[in-house]
Design a protein around this motif. Sequence first.
Motif, mmCIF file in Angstrom:
data_model
loop_
_atom_site.group_PDB
_atom_site.id
_atom_site.type_symbol
_atom_site.label_atom_id
_atom_site.label_comp_id
_atom_site.label_asym_id
_atom_site.label_seq_id
_atom_site.Cartn_x
_atom_site.Cartn_y
_atom_site.Cartn_z
ATOM 1 N N GLN A 40 70.323 -24.113 45.429
ATOM 2 C CA GLN A 40 69.289 -23.096 45.255
ATOM 3 C C GLN A 40 69.809 -21.956 44.366
ATOM 4 N N THR A 41 70.996 -21.468 44.671
ATOM 5 C CA THR A 41 71.560 -20.361 43.894
ATOM 6 C C THR A 41 71.870 -20.780 42.468
ATOM 7 N N ASP A 42 72.445 -21.975 42.321
ATOM 8 C CA ASP A 42 72.795 -22.470 40.987
ATOM 9 C C ASP A 42 71.560 -22.572 40.100
ATOM 10 N N ILE A 43 70.470 -23.074 40.648
ATOM 11 C CA ILE A 43 69.232 -23.202 39.866
ATOM 12 C C ILE A 43 68.725 -21.833 39.439
ATOM 13 N N TRP A 44 68.782 -20.861 40.348
ATOM 14 C CA TRP A 44 68.295 -19.515 40.031
ATOM 15 C C TRP A 44 69.148 -18.868 38.943
ATOM 16 N N VAL A 45 70.475 -19.018 39.043
ATOM 17 C CA VAL A 45 71.366 -18.433 38.037
ATOM 18 C C VAL A 45 71.167 -19.111 36.680
ATOM 19 N N ARG A 46 70.994 -20.439 36.684
ATOM 20 C CA ARG A 46 70.719 -21.147 35.428
ATOM 21 C C ARG A 46 69.437 -20.598 34.773
ATOM 22 N N PHE A 47 68.412 -20.348 35.595
ATOM 23 C CA PHE A 47 67.166 -19.783 35.075
ATOM 24 C C PHE A 47 67.403 -18.415 34.450
ATOM 25 N N LEU A 48 68.149 -17.556 35.161
ATOM 26 C CA LEU A 48 68.432 -16.226 34.630
ATOM 27 C C LEU A 48 69.126 -16.300 33.276
ATOM 28 N N LYS A 49 70.097 -17.187 33.177
ATOM 29 C CA LYS A 49 70.833 -17.317 31.914
ATOM 30 C C LYS A 49 69.946 -17.885 30.809
ATOM 31 N N LEU A 50 69.069 -18.812 31.172
ATOM 32 C CA LEU A 50 68.175 -19.414 30.169
ATOM 33 C C LEU A 50 67.208 -18.393 29.571
ATOM 34 N N ILE A 51 66.816 -17.385 30.361
ATOM 35 C CA ILE A 51 65.896 -16.383 29.837
ATOM 36 C C ILE A 51 66.643 -15.182 29.244
ATOM 37 N N GLY A 52 67.976 -15.351 29.091
ATOM 38 C CA GLY A 52 68.754 -14.348 28.384
ATOM 39 C C GLY A 52 69.375 -13.261 29.223
ATOM 40 N N LYS A 53 69.347 -13.409 30.553
ATOM 41 C CA LYS A 53 69.955 -12.403 31.416
ATOM 42 C C LYS A 53 71.482 -12.528 31.393
ATOM 43 N N ASN A 54 72.133 -11.402 31.534
ATOM 44 C CA ASN A 54 73.592 -11.341 31.611
ATOM 45 C C ASN A 54 73.999 -11.552 33.070
ATOM 46 N N ALA A 55 73.943 -12.811 33.527
ATOM 47 C CA ALA A 55 74.144 -13.138 34.940
ATOM 48 C C ALA A 55 75.426 -13.921 35.148
ATOM 49 N N ILE A 56 76.105 -13.639 36.269
ATOM 50 C CA ILE A 56 77.266 -14.431 36.672
ATOM 51 C C ILE A 56 77.105 -14.840 38.136
ATOM 52 N N TYR A 57 77.710 -15.969 38.470
ATOM 53 C CA TYR A 57 77.610 -16.558 39.811
ATOM 54 C C TYR A 57 79.016 -16.613 40.393
ATOM 55 N N CYS A 58 79.252 -15.833 41.451
ATOM 56 C CA CYS A 58 80.577 -15.738 42.070
ATOM 57 C C CYS A 58 80.540 -16.194 43.522
ATOM 58 N N CYS A 59 81.589 -16.901 43.908
ATOM 59 C CA CYS A 59 81.712 -17.372 45.286
ATOM 60 C C CYS A 59 83.199 -17.560 45.578
ATOM 61 N N ALA A 60 83.525 -18.021 46.774
ATOM 62 C CA ALA A 60 84.925 -18.219 47.159
ATOM 63 C C ALA A 60 84.976 -19.001 48.459
ATOM 64 N N ASP A 61 86.125 -19.556 48.761
ATOM 65 C CA ASP A 61 86.362 -20.135 50.077
ATOM 66 C C ASP A 61 86.689 -19.019 51.061
ATOM 67 N N ASP A 62 86.087 -19.079 52.241
ATOM 68 C CA ASP A 62 86.371 -18.166 53.351
ATOM 69 C C ASP A 62 87.546 -18.784 54.117
#
Length: 376
Positions: A40-62
Amino acid sequence: MAENNISNASKGSGRPVLVTSALPYANGSIHIGHLVEYIQTDIWVRFLKLIGKNAIYCCADDTHGAPIEINASKQGISPEELIAKYYKEHTEDFSKFLIKFDSYYSTNSPENRHYAELIFSRLKEGGHIVTKEEEHTYCEHCKRFLPDRYVKGKCPKCGAEDQYGDVCEKCNATYSTVDLVDPYCVLCKNPPVRKKSRHYYFRLSHFSDFLRDWISSNKELQPEVRNHVLSWIDEGLDDWCISRDGPYFGFKIPGEENKYFYVWLDAPIGYISSTANYCKTHGNKCSAEDYWTGNKADIYHFIGKDIIYFHLLFWPAMLKASGFNLPRNVFVHGFLTVNHEKMSKSRGTFLTAREFLEFGNPEHLRYYYAANLSRS
């Protein structure tokens, strides 16, 4: 600190956007229920980048907590070896499901220690930390204090059976291990006793008015989530224990010999340290502070409904008290169910990501989730 070159740190234009998913625990494999959120998050971030937004997706192992320490001991390896094993497995699984992070890091990192100690010190300086000696759950058979996930019993709020010692999976109520009805130790099945220990507490009640205003004014928040959180605030917020006794795998609290930061204190801070890792791996053209201070970026969290309390009460209060930016919105999703029931190994409805790949195409699962996820 790097100059504010945040708008040039990655491709895109306009106000920078930082998007996160909840951190998977480094104590087991990724399963298809986990993948709901990351896809879900990956799809949303891909959309943001496709429309030209300066978006980054960050995560980590807990990576911290008693379950890590106990599981590593059972396997005859160090906690560091255990989390390294699952880091490799998790990143491989995410890659096979076409989930692309701009930074995937670990909470067992120098950056996370730095920000955990910084936030803790600011909370203390602000008068929001107190120490108390109170009763905690102790197993006389195992000779150890039992953390939340190693004591089960009936939920003190709704009576649901076999609930962990921190949050009820049925009604989402939060409580302490000593509140459970008919508790038992997960390790040996014996009933525990109560034993006094001195711990650090975050005065969450100091932020009741702020949280009520913040939640009420967020028009992007799902209405059912807003109403649920407001009901908790109206019931009164308790002080939150943010320390744990050893043995424990995590960051030792400065000045203490056998007290560690509770995993739920340093886990969400992993969002900040993963942002720092992104900046470090992109030529230090930005800093975590560029995203997390000064209102220069929009922050969005994606989480499951079982951790609403932590992300919409504890986390924003901690951020507010320590001078960091709050998320603009928190998107909450439900659980993946089979025949309207939670996935279960005993019923044969539990599938890891790797098991799915033995017979399924990952793009088919991505499409299925995208087609069926709703805002509610």
